[in-house]
Design a protein around this motif. Sequence first.
Motif, PDB file in Angstrom:
ATOM      1  N   GLY A  21     -38.511 -18.316  14.477  1.00 20.67           N
ATOM      2  CA  GLY A  21     -38.427 -17.295  15.507  1.00 20.67           C
ATOM      3  C   GLY A  21     -37.203 -17.389  16.403  1.00 20.67           C
ATOM      4  O   GLY A  21     -36.865 -16.432  17.083  1.00 20.67           O
ATOM      5  N   SER A  22     -36.544 -18.531  16.410  1.00 22.40           N
ATOM      6  CA  SER A  22     -35.402 -18.736  17.304  1.00 22.40           C
ATOM      7  C   SER A  22     -34.113 -18.178  16.708  1.00 22.40           C
ATOM      8  O   SER A  22     -34.119 -17.511  15.671  1.00 22.40           O
ATOM      9  CB  SER A  22     -35.223 -20.230  17.599  1.00 22.40           C
ATOM     10  N   ARG A 173     -37.581 -12.948  23.368  1.00 22.76           N
ATOM     11  CA  ARG A 173     -37.109 -11.750  22.676  1.00 22.76           C
ATOM     12  C   ARG A 173     -36.888 -12.041  21.192  1.00 22.76           C
ATOM     13  O   ARG A 173     -37.174 -11.202  20.334  1.00 22.76           O
ATOM     14  CB  ARG A 173     -35.819 -11.260  23.328  1.00 22.76           C
ATOM     15  N   SER A 174     -36.375 -13.227  20.901  1.00 27.44           N
ATOM     16  CA  SER A 174     -36.118 -13.596  19.513  1.00 27.44           C
ATOM     17  C   SER A 174     -37.417 -13.703  18.727  1.00 27.44           C
ATOM     18  O   SER A 174     -37.517 -13.216  17.590  1.00 27.44           O
ATOM     19  CB  SER A 174     -35.355 -14.929  19.469  1.00 27.44           C
ATOM     20  N   TYR A 175     -38.436 -14.338  19.314  1.00 31.23           N
ATOM     21  CA  TYR A 175     -39.730 -14.440  18.637  1.00 31.23           C
ATOM     22  C   TYR A 175     -40.302 -13.063  18.326  1.00 31.23           C
ATOM     23  O   TYR A 175     -40.875 -12.828  17.265  1.00 31.23           O
ATOM     24  CB  TYR A 175     -40.740 -15.195  19.510  1.00 31.23           C
ATOM     25  N   ALA A 176     -40.163 -12.167  19.286  1.00 30.47           N
ATOM     26  CA  ALA A 176     -40.798 -10.843  19.163  1.00 30.47           C
ATOM     27  C   ALA A 176     -40.103  -9.947  18.150  1.00 30.47           C
ATOM     28  O   ALA A 176     -40.737  -9.056  17.584  1.00 30.47           O
ATOM     29  CB  ALA A 176     -40.820 -10.163  20.536  1.00 30.47           C
ATOM     30  N   ARG A 183     -43.536 -13.514   7.688  1.00 29.94           N
ATOM     31  CA  ARG A 183     -43.489 -14.007   6.314  1.00 29.94           C
ATOM     32  C   ARG A 183     -43.163 -15.497   6.271  1.00 29.94           C
ATOM     33  O   ARG A 183     -43.694 -16.237   5.438  1.00 29.94           O
ATOM     34  CB  ARG A 183     -42.473 -13.218   5.493  1.00 29.94           C
ATOM     35  N   MET A 184     -42.319 -15.944   7.186  1.00 24.52           N
ATOM     36  CA  MET A 184     -41.989 -17.354   7.205  1.00 24.52           C
ATOM     37  C   MET A 184     -43.156 -18.188   7.707  1.00 24.52           C
ATOM     38  O   MET A 184     -43.407 -19.291   7.196  1.00 24.52           O
ATOM     39  CB  MET A 184     -40.755 -17.569   8.087  1.00 24.52           C
ATOM     40  N   LEU A 185     -43.869 -17.685   8.690  1.00 23.49           N
ATOM     41  CA  LEU A 185     -45.064 -18.386   9.169  1.00 23.49           C
ATOM     42  C   LEU A 185     -46.072 -18.523   8.035  1.00 23.49           C
ATOM     43  O   LEU A 185     -46.693 -19.584   7.863  1.00 23.49           O
ATOM     44  CB  LEU A 185     -45.683 -17.631  10.350  1.00 23.49           C
ATOM     45  N   ARG A 186     -46.240 -17.475   7.252  1.00 22.31           N
ATOM     46  CA  ARG A 186     -47.170 -17.518   6.124  1.00 22.31           C
ATOM     47  C   ARG A 186     -46.767 -18.605   5.121  1.00 22.31           C
ATOM     48  O   ARG A 186     -47.607 -19.348   4.609  1.00 22.31           O
ATOM     49  CB  ARG A 186     -47.215 -16.151   5.436  1.00 22.31           C
TER      50      ARG A 186
END
Length: 262
Positions: A21-22, A173-176, A183-186
């Motif tokens: 997210g960063s 803002r970057s996370y959002a 997809r990367m979290l998955r």
Amino acid sequence: MLINYVRRGEGKTLLLIHGLGSNWRSWQTIMAPLATERSVVAIDLPGFGKSPPLEGEVSIRALADAVTRFLHEHELLGTDVVGSSMGARLVLELARRGNVVGAVVSLDPGGFWAGWERHAFHASIWLSVRLARRLQFAMPAITQSPRWRALLLTQLSAQAAALAPSLVLEEMRSYATAPSFDRMLRDLVRGAAQEGAASGSLGKPLVIGWGRLDRVCLARQAARARLLFPDARLHWFERSGHFPHWDAPEETARLILETTAD
């Protein structure tokens, strides 16, 4: 594949790879001291910051392939590298592959959870990013308050109240807005497990840094990382959460410069 990056300082190159997210700006707390001795290259991974998403598979393996291509294209193979969180797992993967990177500093790497820890990680990060997305309209005001900064970043930082509001706002803002976040979290939760590197196979220094107060990747997971990477030296940040470069910037910069010194 276009990977956005910035360069600061002169000298031997040092690559910085951010977490889930960063973007490259997450490293602003330590870029100045690093750039006094090194040529620091901080990238936006594909699908984060200003780098376009990958086509096809979005995974640790695919990101490692993309970073390897970046290093090859810029004649940086063998460069020393530092990663945070997801980026910390990524640099371990690059180290394991051999002949891709030089000395490695991996700060609180993900992927070493067991049992319920995996599900807790997924649920907490999933809820946090959705909260960040819903509160974007109010983020400029929220991040001005030390108390609200501490609440927003309670998972990531043990010293969030002391962070610059501009840094926290950029991170939220970057996370959002990161197109590859979900997809990367998955993949982090359901994808292939991290492979290790046999003793004596690395040939370059490897340090795994871990915050004692990490609420994302619990401190006990460090022992599992050491089992897979037996040549690694473990460094504890006693008063740090998941992001030592935020909570202990001077100690983090010193560790990086010492580990990657000629």
